[in-house]
Each structure stands twice: as C-alpha cells, then as structure tokens.
Design a protein around this motif. Structure first.
Motif, PDB file in Angstrom:
ATOM      1  N   SER A 106       0.833  -1.206   0.000  1.00  0.00           N
ATOM      2  CA  SER A 106       0.000   0.000   0.000  1.00  0.00           C
ATOM      3  C   SER A 106       0.863   1.250   0.000  1.00  0.00           C
ATOM      4  CB  SER A 106      -0.911   0.004   1.229  1.00  0.00           C
ATOM      5  OG  SER A 106      -0.134   0.134   2.414  1.00  0.00           O
ATOM      6  N   GLU A 107       0.213   2.383  -0.214  1.00  0.00           N
ATOM      7  CA  GLU A 107       0.914   3.669  -0.197  1.00  0.00           C
ATOM      8  C   GLU A 107       1.563   3.918   1.165  1.00  0.00           C
ATOM      9  OE1 GLU A 107       2.090   7.516  -1.687  1.00  0.00           O
ATOM     10  OE2 GLU A 107       1.326   5.723  -2.687  1.00  0.00           O
ATOM     11  N   ASP A 108       0.864   3.543   2.242  1.00  0.00           N
ATOM     12  CA  ASP A 108       1.359   3.781   3.594  1.00  0.00           C
ATOM     13  C   ASP A 108       2.326   2.701   4.070  1.00  0.00           C
ATOM     14  OD1 ASP A 108      -0.187   6.069   3.744  1.00  0.00           O
ATOM     15  OD2 ASP A 108      -1.903   4.990   4.592  1.00  0.00           O
ATOM     16  N   SER A 109       2.258   1.522   3.453  1.00  0.00           N
ATOM     17  CA  SER A 109       3.115   0.420   3.871  1.00  0.00           C
ATOM     18  C   SER A 109       3.709  -0.284   2.640  1.00  0.00           C
ATOM     19  CB  SER A 109       2.323  -0.570   4.726  1.00  0.00           C
ATOM     20  OG  SER A 109       3.175  -1.598   5.202  1.00  0.00           O
ATOM     21  N   PRO A 110       4.583   0.431   1.930  1.00  0.00           N
ATOM     22  CA  PRO A 110       5.146  -0.143   0.705  1.00  0.00           C
ATOM     23  C   PRO A 110       6.260  -1.137   1.021  1.00  0.00           C
ATOM     24  CG  PRO A 110       6.109   1.998   1.084  1.00  0.00           C
ATOM     25  CD  PRO A 110       5.083   1.796   2.178  1.00  0.00           C
ATOM     26  N   TYR A 111       6.470  -2.066   0.090  1.00  0.00           N
ATOM     27  CA  TYR A 111       7.605  -2.988   0.179  1.00  0.00           C
ATOM     28  C   TYR A 111       8.336  -2.926  -1.154  1.00  0.00           C
ATOM     29  CZ  TYR A 111      10.483  -7.141   0.687  1.00  0.00           C
ATOM     30  OH  TYR A 111      11.549  -7.993   0.758  1.00  0.00           O
ATOM     31  N   ILE A 112       9.659  -2.794  -1.076  1.00  0.00           N
ATOM     32  CA  ILE A 112      10.468  -2.651  -2.280  1.00  0.00           C
ATOM     33  C   ILE A 112      11.113  -3.984  -2.644  1.00  0.00           C
ATOM     34  CG2 ILE A 112      12.274  -1.340  -3.429  1.00  0.00           C
ATOM     35  CD1 ILE A 112       9.825   0.278  -2.386  1.00  0.00           C
ATOM     36  N   VAL A 113      10.882  -4.406  -3.874  1.00  0.00           N
ATOM     37  CA  VAL A 113      11.525  -5.606  -4.401  1.00  0.00           C
ATOM     38  C   VAL A 113      12.619  -5.163  -5.360  1.00  0.00           C
ATOM     39  CG1 VAL A 113      11.237  -7.724  -5.724  1.00  0.00           C
ATOM     40  CG2 VAL A 113       9.383  -6.908  -4.235  1.00  0.00           C
ATOM     41  N   LYS A 114      13.876  -5.460  -4.996  1.00  0.00           N
ATOM     42  CA  LYS A 114      14.939  -5.171  -5.958  1.00  0.00           C
ATOM     43  C   LYS A 114      14.704  -6.094  -7.144  1.00  0.00           C
ATOM     44  CE  LYS A 114      19.854  -5.455  -6.814  1.00  0.00           C
ATOM     45  NZ  LYS A 114      19.656  -6.510  -7.833  1.00  0.00           N
ATOM     46  N   HIS A 115      14.348  -5.501  -8.277  1.00  0.00           N
ATOM     47  CA  HIS A 115      13.928  -6.280  -9.426  1.00  0.00           C
ATOM     48  C   HIS A 115      15.118  -6.486 -10.366  1.00  0.00           C
ATOM     49  CE1 HIS A 115      10.111  -7.084 -12.085  1.00  0.00           C
ATOM     50  NE2 HIS A 115      10.566  -8.175 -11.496  1.00  0.00           N
ATOM     51  N   TRP A 116      14.862  -6.617 -11.658  1.00  0.00           N
ATOM     52  CA  TRP A 116      15.924  -6.924 -12.603  1.00  0.00           C
ATOM     53  C   TRP A 116      16.799  -5.711 -12.890  1.00  0.00           C
ATOM     54  CZ3 TRP A 116      15.533  -5.607 -18.170  1.00  0.00           C
ATOM     55  CH2 TRP A 116      14.396  -4.851 -18.484  1.00  0.00           C
ATOM     56  N   ARG A 117      17.938  -5.982 -13.474  1.00  0.00           N
ATOM     57  CA  ARG A 117      18.916  -4.943 -13.818  1.00  0.00           C
ATOM     58  C   ARG A 117      19.326  -5.142 -15.265  1.00  0.00           C
ATOM     59  NH1 ARG A 117      24.095  -6.441 -11.622  1.00  0.00           N
ATOM     60  NH2 ARG A 117      25.458  -5.831 -13.333  1.00  0.00           N
ATOM     61  N   GLN A 118      19.505  -4.035 -15.987  1.00  0.00           N
ATOM     62  CA  GLN A 118      19.956  -4.131 -17.375  1.00  0.00           C
ATOM     63  C   GLN A 118      21.197  -3.268 -17.572  1.00  0.00           C
ATOM     64  OE1 GLN A 118      17.352  -2.345 -20.324  1.00  0.00           O
ATOM     65  NE2 GLN A 118      15.937  -1.598 -18.763  1.00  0.00           N
ATOM     66  N   ASP A 119      22.261  -3.906 -18.077  1.00  0.00           N
ATOM     67  CA  ASP A 119      23.528  -3.229 -18.366  1.00  0.00           C
ATOM     68  C   ASP A 119      23.681  -3.094 -19.870  1.00  0.00           C
ATOM     69  OD1 ASP A 119      23.788  -3.666 -15.666  1.00  0.00           O
ATOM     70  OD2 ASP A 119      25.812  -4.504 -15.780  1.00  0.00           O
ATOM     71  N   TRP A 120      23.928  -1.881 -20.342  1.00  0.00           N
ATOM     72  CA  TRP A 120      24.131  -1.620 -21.760  1.00  0.00           C
ATOM     73  C   TRP A 120      25.602  -1.254 -21.991  1.00  0.00           C
ATOM     74  CZ3 TRP A 120      20.244  -2.175 -25.374  1.00  0.00           C
ATOM     75  CH2 TRP A 120      18.948  -2.353 -24.858  1.00  0.00           C
ATOM     76  N   GLU A 121      26.228  -1.893 -22.962  1.00  0.00           N
ATOM     77  CA  GLU A 121      27.634  -1.633 -23.261  1.00  0.00           C
ATOM     78  C   GLU A 121      27.807  -1.424 -24.765  1.00  0.00           C
ATOM     79  OE1 GLU A 121      32.083  -3.601 -22.680  1.00  0.00           O
ATOM     80  OE2 GLU A 121      30.354  -4.435 -21.627  1.00  0.00           O
ATOM     81  N   PHE A 122      28.507  -0.364 -25.118  1.00  0.00           N
ATOM     82  CA  PHE A 122      28.718  -0.019 -26.522  1.00  0.00           C
ATOM     83  C   PHE A 122      29.890  -0.797 -27.104  1.00  0.00           C
ATOM     84  CE2 PHE A 122      30.361   3.070 -29.798  1.00  0.00           C
ATOM     85  CZ  PHE A 122      29.287   2.936 -30.667  1.00  0.00           C
ATOM     86  N   GLU A 123      29.655  -1.394 -28.256  1.00  0.00           N
ATOM     87  CA  GLU A 123      30.661  -2.154 -29.002  1.00  0.00           C
ATOM     88  C   GLU A 123      31.395  -3.165 -28.114  1.00  0.00           C
ATOM     89  OE1 GLU A 123      33.058   0.692 -31.159  1.00  0.00           O
ATOM     90  OE2 GLU A 123      31.409   1.129 -32.548  1.00  0.00           O
ATOM     91  N   PRO A 124      30.665  -4.092 -27.506  1.00  0.00           N
ATOM     92  CA  PRO A 124      31.272  -5.060 -26.572  1.00  0.00           C
ATOM     93  C   PRO A 124      32.108  -6.102 -27.298  1.00  0.00           C
ATOM     94  CG  PRO A 124      29.029  -5.669 -27.026  1.00  0.00           C
ATOM     95  CD  PRO A 124      29.238  -4.346 -27.727  1.00  0.00           C
ATOM     96  N   GLU A 125      33.136  -6.561 -26.628  1.00  0.00           N
ATOM     97  CA  GLU A 125      33.954  -7.642 -27.170  1.00  0.00           C
ATOM     98  C   GLU A 125      33.400  -9.010 -26.774  1.00  0.00           C
ATOM     99  OE1 GLU A 125      38.013  -7.140 -26.101  1.00  0.00           O
ATOM    100  OE2 GLU A 125      38.219  -5.210 -27.128  1.00  0.00           O
ATOM    101  N   GLN A 126      32.709  -9.077 -25.625  1.00  0.00           N
ATOM    102  CA  GLN A 126      32.153 -10.345 -25.174  1.00  0.00           C
ATOM    103  C   GLN A 126      30.941 -10.095 -24.289  1.00  0.00           C
ATOM    104  OE1 GLN A 126      35.212 -12.361 -22.949  1.00  0.00           O
ATOM    105  NE2 GLN A 126      35.352 -10.796 -21.383  1.00  0.00           N
ATOM    106  N   ILE A 127      30.140 -11.136 -24.109  1.00  0.00           N
ATOM    107  CA  ILE A 127      28.968 -11.066 -23.236  1.00  0.00           C
ATOM    108  C   ILE A 127      28.959 -12.295 -22.339  1.00  0.00           C
ATOM    109  CG2 ILE A 127      27.550  -9.677 -24.796  1.00  0.00           C
ATOM    110  CD1 ILE A 127      26.175 -12.300 -25.656  1.00  0.00           C
ATOM    111  N   LEU A 128      28.229 -12.199 -21.225  1.00  0.00           N
ATOM    112  CA  LEU A 128      28.064 -13.322 -20.308  1.00  0.00           C
ATOM    113  C   LEU A 128      26.750 -14.014 -20.674  1.00  0.00           C
ATOM    114  CD1 LEU A 128      29.094 -14.912 -17.879  1.00  0.00           C
ATOM    115  CD2 LEU A 128      27.997 -13.227 -16.387  1.00  0.00           C
TER     116      LEU A 128
END
Length: 334
Positions: A106-128
């Motif tokens: 609720s507005e008075d009792s919020p709970y935060i879920v650390k959700h997904w993360r997105q990393d952007w990299e220009f001209e990458p040599e490799q990815i995981l």
C-alpha cells in the motif's frame, strides 16, 4: 541472389540470361557509416537508453500461443502489473546500468523488491551468455558485429546473470527500437515454479520507445532437450511477452529511492563479487531455485532488507554476501 528477367526482341519476347540482383541487407550485417554519422547515432542511442529510466506503471502480458510439439496444450495467458522505478546507477559514456525497483504493497506500507537490472555496453567484445542448466559463459561477440552496436545484459534480483545479447538501435517505420540477436535464457519464475517439460527460452528481445514510455517485447520459443542428457534441443511452444512501461509517479516513489539510498553500497559490492567470479572463471556456474533464481538469492535479498530496516550494518551484510557468492559458485565448479 539471382533473378530471371525477360527481354524484348524484334521477334517477340525471349528469356534473357540470369541477372545479378543485390540481396537485401540483413539485420546482422556490419554497420557502415561515416564518423560524423556514427557519433550522432551513438549520442542518440545513449539518449534512448537513458530515457528508459524514470517512474512507471508496468503491465506484464505473457501468452503461450503456437504449440510446436504434438499434444502440448498452451497454458492460459498471464497478465499482471505494478509500479516500477528505474534508476541510472552507472553511466561511463559507453556503459549504462539501469536498476529496476518494484514497489508493492500500500501507499502507507510499501515494500520494495529489488527487481531486474539491465547493463548496456557499446561495441562489446564479449557477453556473459546463458549456456543452459546452471551455467553462464563468456562468449565473444563477432568482431564484424561490434561496430555501432550495444549489448544488453540482464541480471536477476540478486545480481546474478540471466541473459545477454547484442543489437543495433535504429528507427524503423518511425519507431525507435533495439532488437537483440537470438538469446538463450533460463526459465522465469512464472514457469520454473510449475516444473514444465521445457527448460529454457530462446528468443529475440526488442526495446521500443513509445510516446508515454517504452515497451520490452519478447518473442520466445520454449525449448527442451531432445533426450535425457542430449545437447540437441527441440521446440515445445511459442510465447509472446509484452511488458509495457508507462510513465506514472502516483505511487510511493520515495520508498523506492529510500531503499536504494540505504542499500546501494551493499548491492555495489554484490555486483562486484559476481563480476570477479565471472572474470576469474570465464563465466559463472551456480545452482538455481525456482522462486528466486539462484539458491542464495533469498538470503542476499534478506540481507538487503536487514540493512534497509536498520537491523544490520552495510559492512557486516556485505561480508556475509560476498562469502555466500564465493561458496555457492565454487561448490558448483564455477
């Protein structure tokens, strides 16, 4: 390619020789443009990625559609939603990191879920990249496909890897969008908790800007091994996912920012440890758990909650988290 054409002669129609006709450019062809155009495109790409930050009302629409396996019955569509704050937590110019924070309760009792993360990299040599099972491996991006392109690496709620791909930002039919190469992903919670016959997705991700925000559109084929222990995969069913982010701040945005202010240092240490493991072992191998992702995700999130609630200090929680990551990834031969 070649095309058979007709020629007109005095005596009537006659078939001419085969004539070479240029093939259409493919989405994964090398990008060729001048220095000025490349710099302008780079700046526009950056602005587009940064525009995905903000506060949003989110709608998650997931639907299995076409069965590819005889006898498989697609499950009912699943639609859900909520509120999400997306924050830029790193920007070096060629690397932009966006952290998603889901606000529930609720507005008075919020709970935060650390959700997904997105990393952007220009001209990458490799990815995981996800390899299947419990394994992610460093994978080289073909050299011819680096110029002008960005990789997107998506991480789970505990900052362990989920999937990665690369693609080009471009304008098509008046719409600004990024399309990935084919990427492999582990099952999301919505599927993993059901123990289905398939065990991964292979799909294409699109991020497209809208007048009021942006969309994340997934075109997924759900896959399974052909036989037990087989490396060959067979398709089970098609799935279409449309996640819509519409700008909206009529929820407890302050709670999301307060959570991040208290836990950002902790999560930075967690990200750093995952990076160290991936670099040292040329990837990551760690057991997965259906509800959270990795076996240690619930504990890593609990430690962050303890920091947020004032129940523990950042340094103390960080030491525990780093040890958990080291032990869990080491036990699995990472």
């Amino acid at each position: 390619m070649f095309k058979l054409t007709k020629s007109v002669f005095a005596g009537g129609l006659a078939l001419s020789a085969l004539v070479a006709v240029p093939s259409p450019a493919l989405a994964d062809d090398p990008i060729e443009r001048g220095a000025d155009a490349a710099q302008a495109a780079f700046q526009e790409d950056r602005a587009t990625i940064l525009a995905m930050a903000g506060d949003f009302r989110v709608r998650f629409d997931m639907q299995e559609s076409t069965p590819w396996m005889e006898g498989y019955e697609p499950i009912d569509a699943k639609v859900s939603g909520g509120y999400e704050s997306v924050r830029v937590i790193e920007d070096t110019g060629t690397r932009i990191v966006l952290q998603h924070l889901l606000v529930v309760g609720s507005e008075d009792s919020p709970y935060i879920v650390k959700h997904w993360r997105q990393d952007w990299e220009f001209e990458p040599e490799q990815i995981l990249a996800y390899e299947g099972g419990d394994t992610w491996a460093m994978k080289a991006v073909p050299e011819a496909l680096r110029a002008g392109r960005w990789s997107q690496t998506v991480y789970q709620v505990d900052d362990s890897p989920r999937y990665a791909g690369w693609g080009q930002w471009q304008d098509t039919n008046g719409v600004r969008r990024w399309r990935s190469n084919w990427t492999t992903r582990p099952l999301a919670r919505r599927d993993a908790t059901r123990s289905p016959i398939y065990d991964r997705y292979i799909g294409i991700n699109r991020h497209q800007m809208t007048p009021t925000g942006w969309i994340h559109w997934q075109d997924n084929t759900k896959m399974m091994p052909a036989d037990e222990g087989s490396s060959e995969l067979v398709p089970v069913v098609q799935e279409y996912v449309l996640n819509t982010y519409e700008r909206f701040d009529g929820y407890n945005v302050a709670a999301a920012d307060a959570y991040w202010s208290k836990t950002a240092e902790y999560w930075a240490a967690v990200r750093s440890k995952w990076d160290d493991v991936a670099q040292a072992r040329d990837g990551i191998r760690i057991a997965q758990e259906a509800n959270y992702g990795t076996d240690i995700a619930a504990e890593l999130l609990r430690l962050a909650d303890a920091i947020n609630n004032g129940e523990t200090e950042v340094d103390e929680a960080t030491n525990v988290a780093v040890a958990l990551i080291e032990d869990a990834s080491g036990q699995n031969g990472g």
